[in-house]
Motif scaffolding. Structure first.
Motif, PDB file in Angstrom:
ATOM      1  N   UNK A 142       0.866  -1.180   0.000  1.00  0.00           N
ATOM      2  CA  UNK A 142       0.000   0.000   0.000  1.00  0.00           C
ATOM      3  C   UNK A 142       0.902   1.229   0.000  1.00  0.00           C
ATOM      4  N   UNK A 143       0.955   1.933  -1.124  1.00  0.00           N
ATOM      5  CA  UNK A 143       1.860   3.069  -1.287  1.00  0.00           C
ATOM      6  C   UNK A 143       1.126   4.371  -0.975  1.00  0.00           C
ATOM      7  N   UNK A 144       1.691   5.174  -0.053  1.00  0.00           N
ATOM      8  CA  UNK A 144       1.180   6.524   0.164  1.00  0.00           C
ATOM      9  C   UNK A 144       1.641   7.405  -0.981  1.00  0.00           C
ATOM     10  N   UNK A 145       0.687   8.045  -1.669  1.00  0.00           N
ATOM     11  CA  UNK A 145       1.039   8.850  -2.855  1.00  0.00           C
ATOM     12  C   UNK A 145       0.751  10.335  -2.638  1.00  0.00           C
ATOM     13  N   UNK A 177       4.834   6.341   3.894  1.00  0.00           N
ATOM     14  CA  UNK A 177       4.217   7.222   4.886  1.00  0.00           C
ATOM     15  C   UNK A 177       5.177   7.322   6.062  1.00  0.00           C
ATOM     16  N   UNK A 178       5.791   8.475   6.240  1.00  0.00           N
ATOM     17  CA  UNK A 178       6.831   8.632   7.258  1.00  0.00           C
ATOM     18  C   UNK A 178       6.285   8.515   8.675  1.00  0.00           C
ATOM     19  N   UNK A 179       4.973   8.720   8.834  1.00  0.00           N
ATOM     20  CA  UNK A 179       4.410   8.717  10.185  1.00  0.00           C
ATOM     21  C   UNK A 179       3.989   7.332  10.647  1.00  0.00           C
TER      22      UNK A 179
END
Length: 392
Positions: A142-145, A177-179
């Motif tokens: 699942x890629x955060x875009x 997603x860095x968070x």
């Protein structure tokens, strides 16, 4: 994604739920069992059975305020319902258990806005949910875009219900997603995404054909933040992950019960019920099935009692693992007894015995049975109480 189930309704009326101990429920289950052979096919989903389940209000039975509201201590009753549906048709039981599992995860981890939306999908639109976690080397990422959007890449295997599920809960590795990072749940609104490619050639099973558990490729599916359920790694939180084994064990026990019933029916039709050997076999099958019922009852009651216990999670998991293992063994003992009782004649279509036997053989192959037993052993060795005190 193009969905196939024709029984969706549009409206806000709440369906009256049939009482779980009623003649109407018995009639519903008999109808599901009677048509089970018609969907014993790799590409045929039991749509009519699920239309009946929906019309009976059973898709919404665990929602807040309903008869088996999963916020109340009613696990034993839920397990008995799963068993009875499994006895009618194991493929229907498998898909229904996945639906119940998804709703339970929503209850545990969803924000209130999500609960309102997803519960309405069930109560107002009869939408089917499921949980698809199994994958091979090409599993889901699942890629955060950016801007609260996410794009999926990869495939899942054993997607029970496949294109007939309108709200699949899919898991995958969250990236970019860095968070937050980890194993993330998401629920796909199938009418809002492009058609998800199916590999139907993947599904050529011995049994459970009507569960149409294809391989699906989710590459390119895009979702919003509000389609993500919970935080990364919530899916594996205990006792809810392993403790859920009691649910599929309940469906499996339904298969053993169906074999027991089919065996008695065939013996009666052949005037073999006076044979002392047959009576001995049927007697053993009876106490095996009833011992499974006792396991389900204890697993349900213990789960409800221990959920509020500070140290209850490990006990719930260990007891669910024992329940799963014991019921598998019960089924494996019932099956050869039934085979010997009915002989070659009983193993021929169109009698239901042959299909039930195939379905149960396949459905019993659940993941990591040896690791499950090792985990039971670890728990009982690490907790050296006397045997009669371990589960009190």
């Amino acid at each position: 994604m193009e969905t196939r189930m024709p029984f969706q309704v549009d409206g806000s009326a709440i369906k009256p739920l049939l009482r779980l101990e009623s003649e109407q429920i018995e009639d519903l289950l008999s109808q599901i069992a009677e048509v089970a052979a018609q969907t014993d096919d790799d590409k045929t989903f039991p749509e009519e059975a699920f239309r009946k389940v929906a019309n009976a209000g059973l898709l919404a039975v665990t929602l807040p305020g309903r008869q088996l509201d999963n916020q109340r201590p009613q696990t034993s009753q839920l397990l008995q319902l799963l068993k009875r549906i499994g006895a009618a048709n194991l493929s229907v039981g498998r898909v229904y258990e996945g639906h119940i599992n998804a709703l339970n995860l929503i209850n545990l981890y969803a924000a209130q806005e999500q609960k309102t939306r997803w519960y309405a999908d069930v109560s107002q639109h009869d939408r089917l949910f499921s949980v698809w976690n199994t994958q091979a080397g090409d599993g889901v990422k699942i890629h955060a875009i950016g801007n609260g959007r996410y794009r999926l890449e990869g495939a899942k295997t054993f997607c029970s219900g496949s294109g007939w599920i309108q709200r699949p809960l899919v898991t995958g590795q969250l990236l970019g997603d860095s968070s937050r990072k980890g194993w993330q749940m998401c629920i796909i609104p199938t009418e809002r995404v492009n058609k998800i490619p199916e590999d139907t050639s993947f599904w050529q099973p011995l049994g459970m054909r009507a569960s149409v558990s294809y391989k699906l490729d989710f590459t390119g599916v895009e979702l919003d933040e509000h389609d993500l359920l919970g935080q990364p790694d919530d899916y594996y939180r205990q006792p809810y992950f392993s403790g859920g084994a009691s649910r599929f064990a309940a469906v499996q026990l339904g298969g053993a019960e169906a074999l027991f019933n089919a065996t008695r029916d065939l013996l009666a039709s052949m005037n073999r019920t006076d044979d002392p050997i047959q009576r001995t076999r049927v007697a053993e099958m009876a106490w095996l099935v009833e011992s499974g019922n006792q396991w389900l009852r204890a697993a349900g009651e213990n789960t409800d009692a221990w959920l509020g216990d500070e140290n209850g999670a490990e006990r719930i998991v260990a007891y669910a693992n024992m329940t799963r293992t014991a019921i598998e063994e019960i089924c494996l003992r019932v099956m050869p007894l039934a085979e010997r009782s009915v002989g070659a004649r009983g193993l021929m279509r169109p009698l239901p015995f042959e299909r039930i036997h195939r379905d149960l053989t396949f459905y019993l192959r659940q993941p990591a049975p040896d690791a499950t037993i090792l985990d039971i052993g670890r728990y009982v060795i690490d907790n050296p109480q006397n045997a009669h005190e371990l589960w009190r």
